[in-house]
Scaffold this motif. Sequence first.
Motif, PDB file in Angstrom:
ATOM      1  N   LYS A 294       0.800  -1.231   0.000  1.00  0.00           N
ATOM      2  CA  LYS A 294       0.000   0.000   0.000  1.00  0.00           C
ATOM      3  C   LYS A 294       0.827   1.272   0.000  1.00  0.00           C
ATOM      4  O   LYS A 294       0.288   2.352   0.147  1.00  0.00           O
ATOM      5  CB  LYS A 294      -0.942  -0.009   1.210  1.00  0.00           C
ATOM      6  N   VAL A 295       2.136   1.146  -0.191  1.00  0.00           N
ATOM      7  CA  VAL A 295       2.937   2.373  -0.232  1.00  0.00           C
ATOM      8  C   VAL A 295       2.829   2.974  -1.631  1.00  0.00           C
ATOM      9  O   VAL A 295       2.922   2.269  -2.638  1.00  0.00           O
ATOM     10  CB  VAL A 295       4.406   2.108   0.167  1.00  0.00           C
ATOM     11  N   ARG A 315       2.425  -0.011 -13.178  1.00  0.00           N
ATOM     12  CA  ARG A 315       1.072   0.341 -12.746  1.00  0.00           C
ATOM     13  C   ARG A 315       0.209  -0.881 -12.454  1.00  0.00           C
ATOM     14  O   ARG A 315      -0.773  -0.776 -11.716  1.00  0.00           O
ATOM     15  CB  ARG A 315       0.380   1.264 -13.756  1.00  0.00           C
ATOM     16  N   THR A 316       0.588  -2.034 -12.981  1.00  0.00           N
ATOM     17  CA  THR A 316      -0.220  -3.226 -12.711  1.00  0.00           C
ATOM     18  C   THR A 316       0.309  -4.044 -11.534  1.00  0.00           C
ATOM     19  O   THR A 316      -0.351  -4.966 -11.064  1.00  0.00           O
ATOM     20  CB  THR A 316      -0.261  -4.143 -13.952  1.00  0.00           C
ATOM     21  N   THR A 317       1.499  -3.717 -11.054  1.00  0.00           N
ATOM     22  CA  THR A 317       2.063  -4.516  -9.955  1.00  0.00           C
ATOM     23  C   THR A 317       2.276  -3.711  -8.682  1.00  0.00           C
ATOM     24  O   THR A 317       2.490  -4.276  -7.615  1.00  0.00           O
ATOM     25  CB  THR A 317       3.427  -5.103 -10.370  1.00  0.00           C
ATOM     26  N   HIS A 318       2.295  -2.372  -8.794  1.00  0.00           N
ATOM     27  CA  HIS A 318       2.578  -1.519  -7.638  1.00  0.00           C
ATOM     28  C   HIS A 318       1.572  -0.361  -7.599  1.00  0.00           C
ATOM     29  O   HIS A 318       0.912  -0.073  -8.594  1.00  0.00           O
ATOM     30  CB  HIS A 318       3.972  -0.894  -7.742  1.00  0.00           C
ATOM     31  N   LEU A 319       1.534   0.320  -6.456  1.00  0.00           N
ATOM     32  CA  LEU A 319       0.717   1.530  -6.345  1.00  0.00           C
ATOM     33  C   LEU A 319       1.593   2.702  -6.811  1.00  0.00           C
ATOM     34  O   LEU A 319       2.361   3.265  -6.026  1.00  0.00           O
ATOM     35  CB  LEU A 319       0.280   1.725  -4.888  1.00  0.00           C
ATOM     36  N   VAL A 320       1.519   3.016  -8.109  1.00  0.00           N
ATOM     37  CA  VAL A 320       2.386   4.073  -8.654  1.00  0.00           C
ATOM     38  C   VAL A 320       1.562   5.153  -9.346  1.00  0.00           C
ATOM     39  O   VAL A 320       0.447   4.913  -9.828  1.00  0.00           O
ATOM     40  CB  VAL A 320       3.424   3.521  -9.678  1.00  0.00           C
ATOM     41  N   PHE A 321       2.181   6.319  -9.420  1.00  0.00           N
ATOM     42  CA  PHE A 321       1.505   7.480  -9.973  1.00  0.00           C
ATOM     43  C   PHE A 321       2.583   8.380 -10.558  1.00  0.00           C
ATOM     44  O   PHE A 321       3.648   8.543  -9.962  1.00  0.00           O
ATOM     45  CB  PHE A 321       0.757   8.176  -8.828  1.00  0.00           C
ATOM     46  N   ARG A 528      -3.782  -0.102  -6.092  1.00  0.00           N
ATOM     47  CA  ARG A 528      -3.419   0.280  -7.465  1.00  0.00           C
ATOM     48  C   ARG A 528      -4.066   1.629  -7.778  1.00  0.00           C
ATOM     49  O   ARG A 528      -5.133   1.942  -7.239  1.00  0.00           O
ATOM     50  CB  ARG A 528      -3.946  -0.724  -8.512  1.00  0.00           C
ATOM     51  N   VAL A 529      -3.430   2.378  -8.704  1.00  0.00           N
ATOM     52  CA  VAL A 529      -4.053   3.618  -9.177  1.00  0.00           C
ATOM     53  C   VAL A 529      -4.734   3.305 -10.507  1.00  0.00           C
ATOM     54  O   VAL A 529      -4.092   2.810 -11.438  1.00  0.00           O
ATOM     55  CB  VAL A 529      -2.996   4.728  -9.395  1.00  0.00           C
ATOM     56  N   HIS A 530      -6.014   3.581 -10.563  1.00  0.00           N
ATOM     57  CA  HIS A 530      -6.783   3.323 -11.777  1.00  0.00           C
ATOM     58  C   HIS A 530      -7.127   4.676 -12.403  1.00  0.00           C
ATOM     59  O   HIS A 530      -7.364   5.649 -11.683  1.00  0.00           O
ATOM     60  CB  HIS A 530      -8.063   2.568 -11.384  1.00  0.00           C
ATOM     61  N   TYR A 578     -12.979   2.109  -3.437  1.00  0.00           N
ATOM     62  CA  TYR A 578     -13.903   1.120  -2.859  1.00  0.00           C
ATOM     63  C   TYR A 578     -14.784   0.524  -3.949  1.00  0.00           C
ATOM     64  O   TYR A 578     -14.989  -0.688  -4.020  1.00  0.00           O
ATOM     65  CB  TYR A 578     -14.762   1.761  -1.759  1.00  0.00           C
ATOM     66  N   GLU A 579     -15.275   1.396  -4.830  1.00  0.00           N
ATOM     67  CA  GLU A 579     -16.178   0.947  -5.903  1.00  0.00           C
ATOM     68  C   GLU A 579     -15.471  -0.071  -6.813  1.00  0.00           C
ATOM     69  O   GLU A 579     -16.061  -1.053  -7.247  1.00  0.00           O
ATOM     70  CB  GLU A 579     -16.591   2.178  -6.705  1.00  0.00           C
ATOM     71  N   LEU A 580     -14.183   0.176  -7.078  1.00  0.00           N
ATOM     72  CA  LEU A 580     -13.447  -0.712  -7.987  1.00  0.00           C
ATOM     73  C   LEU A 580     -12.886  -1.941  -7.282  1.00  0.00           C
ATOM     74  O   LEU A 580     -12.202  -2.772  -7.897  1.00  0.00           O
ATOM     75  CB  LEU A 580     -12.291   0.059  -8.642  1.00  0.00           C
ATOM     76  N   GLY A 581     -13.104  -2.027  -5.972  1.00  0.00           N
ATOM     77  CA  GLY A 581     -12.587  -3.174  -5.221  1.00  0.00           C
ATOM     78  C   GLY A 581     -11.084  -3.109  -5.020  1.00  0.00           C
ATOM     79  O   GLY A 581     -10.422  -4.124  -4.823  1.00  0.00           O
ATOM     80  N   LEU A 582     -10.527  -1.895  -5.062  1.00  0.00           N
ATOM     81  CA  LEU A 582      -9.078  -1.746  -4.899  1.00  0.00           C
ATOM     82  C   LEU A 582      -8.696  -1.226  -3.513  1.00  0.00           C
ATOM     83  O   LEU A 582      -7.527  -1.008  -3.222  1.00  0.00           O
ATOM     84  CB  LEU A 582      -8.523  -0.788  -5.962  1.00  0.00           C
ATOM     85  N   ALA A 583      -9.711  -0.999  -2.658  1.00  0.00           N
ATOM     86  CA  ALA A 583      -9.434  -0.475  -1.316  1.00  0.00           C
ATOM     87  C   ALA A 583      -9.311  -1.633  -0.330  1.00  0.00           C
ATOM     88  O   ALA A 583     -10.073  -2.591  -0.399  1.00  0.00           O
ATOM     89  CB  ALA A 583     -10.549   0.462  -0.892  1.00  0.00           C
TER      90      ALA A 583
END
Length: 609
Positions: A294-295, A315-321, A528-530, A578-583
């Motif tokens: 979650k970092v 972007r598909t393996t880490h929480l990146v932006f 993840r960042v969507h 939450y809506e995307l199930g990523l939380a």
Amino acid sequence: MSRSQILRPIKLLKRMQQKMDSSSLKRMKDGESIIDPKSTVGGGVADVYGEDRATEDQLVTPWTVSVASGYTLLRDPHHNKGLAFTERERDSHYLRGLLPTAVSTQELQVKKLMQSIRSYDIPLQKYVAMMDLQERNERLFYKLLIDNVEELLPIVYTPTVGEACQKYGSIFKRPQGLYISLKEKGKILEVLKNWPERSIQVIVATDGERILGLGDLGCQGMGIPVGKLALYTALGGVRPSACLPITIDVGTNNQKLLDDEFYIGLRQKRATGKEYYDLLEEFMSAVKQNYGEKVLVQFEDFANHNAFELLAKYRTTHLVFNDDIQGTASVVLAGLVASLKLLGGSLADHTFLFFGAGEAGTGIAELIALEISTKTNIPVEEARKKIWLVDSKGLIVSSRKESLQHFKKPWAHEHEPLSTLLDAVKAIKPSVLIGTSGVGQTFTKDVVEAMAAINERPLIMALSNPTSQAECTAEQAYTWTEGRAIYSSGSPFDPCEYNGKSFIPGQANNAYIFPGLGFGLVISGAIRVHDEMLLAASEALASQVMQEHYDKGMIYPPLANIRKISAHIAANVAAKAYELGLATRLPRPTDLVKYAESCMYTPNYRSYR
Ligand code: NAI
């Protein structure tokens, strides 16, 4: 805390030192040194730590006492309050005599410091004063920044931070953040463990290759992650101890720096290809291993060839932006959505022309296409047809497709080749003109007048930084369109007057978006960042523009309200997660705005027992 609690670690430390002293004494007696360990060095102070009598080739232990009180407390930026320590705190924390008699409030300290900062004429002096404060008294630094955000943002961030990076070698006093160079290859996990804080939530990392519009500043780019993270705390509410600035030093191609004897970084040409990507891979794996899923890792000021690739890869393996690509896109989209109230219609009714097709330009274009596609249910490929880009070789068209970089290819529409911006404006007839070329004064009088001839209210965004590189100034835009333009820029412009009417130019400042977006990811425990979260951030920002702002020509709300704005952005982003199930932070709080506000770091002093 009782005195005995404080003394316990000190006693333990002394016992260890005595142990060390007797063994080192023996070694000395054996002929290694003839200095009496009880001798006094440096003004009659006993050399209890053995540091003074140690020769340069002897090893000494850098002892520190871990419980902050007395002198140590005053030197600890996380807990220091300077003159604001109360009488009671001065007694219970052994501060008597270490401070002058006056007891101040935090408000008075803010007033005094603002007076002092305003007395400097040169922005870089203000920057240095702010950095000194951050190293001296962290809460006061953030209080100052939060209470005076519009005035101090250009100091701790763009444009002054750019100059600070250029001169980082000479203004550098204490290392801030973590430096990971090619020398640390194979040891990055160990390096991360050297950082004093364990619970990291946001990392901002740069490799210094494209610092603002200033090019390759190598290791001196550290000013950028430090500045961005200060904004994460001040504007977004992420705790300072949860922020980690990192510079990845793979060398520099800036010959001036390589020739500078005071350069602080790796003195070699930039590593590229496999060597570069292997180091980045080790870094990304170590980050995940050390701090978990979650970092948030924000990539900052990477050159565009690496920026696109790193974002696509992780972007598909880490929480990146990536703020240059995604943050810019989100803030510009917010301005566009807000301006629909003035322009009428929906985004799908407009035609967009970009001047500059790099990280910023293509990133914004892609997000506009996504928003149109989401809102109208047309495929994104179809939505892209409303968006045109011009690069240094002219309008991007299908006949150029083979020679285009991959991120430009989706924008190669059917059209005859056109080499100038003016020709493109006349042929494409855009309602929105966006400058992301980094080249100043390219929205000439002819170009702006052509926009005004086609549109009742031409929307002109001159986003290139710094101010000198803006495609046109606010005053030019209002004058050349007879006050009809809706204008916003990347760097701030002062309010202007045209025909007796005053206009406040909007600033598409990334600082509107990334702190709130990052905070939303943190409070929801997103993994993840969507892209839909970027749309959610834009919509939240646009919703904060009120009629009173529109009346002054603004399409962004005032930065003075940024904490409230960030809470709304964070809530909208978290809701999407939450809506995307990523939380992962469950259960979902019912009122996310209230929840975000309650989680925000506040810089007011705490009372010590
Ligand atoms: P970049 O280097 O990735 O892209 C620049 C693009 O401009 C390239 O496509 C290049 O071909 C084109 N270009 C250069 N010279 C040109 C010319 N004479 N005519 C036409 N096209 C030309 O740079 P990036 O990251 O996209 O940044 C561009 C500018 O946008 C910078 O000045 C930057 O400061 C600004 N920016 C503003 C932001 C904001 O307002 N919030 C955020 C991010 C960037």
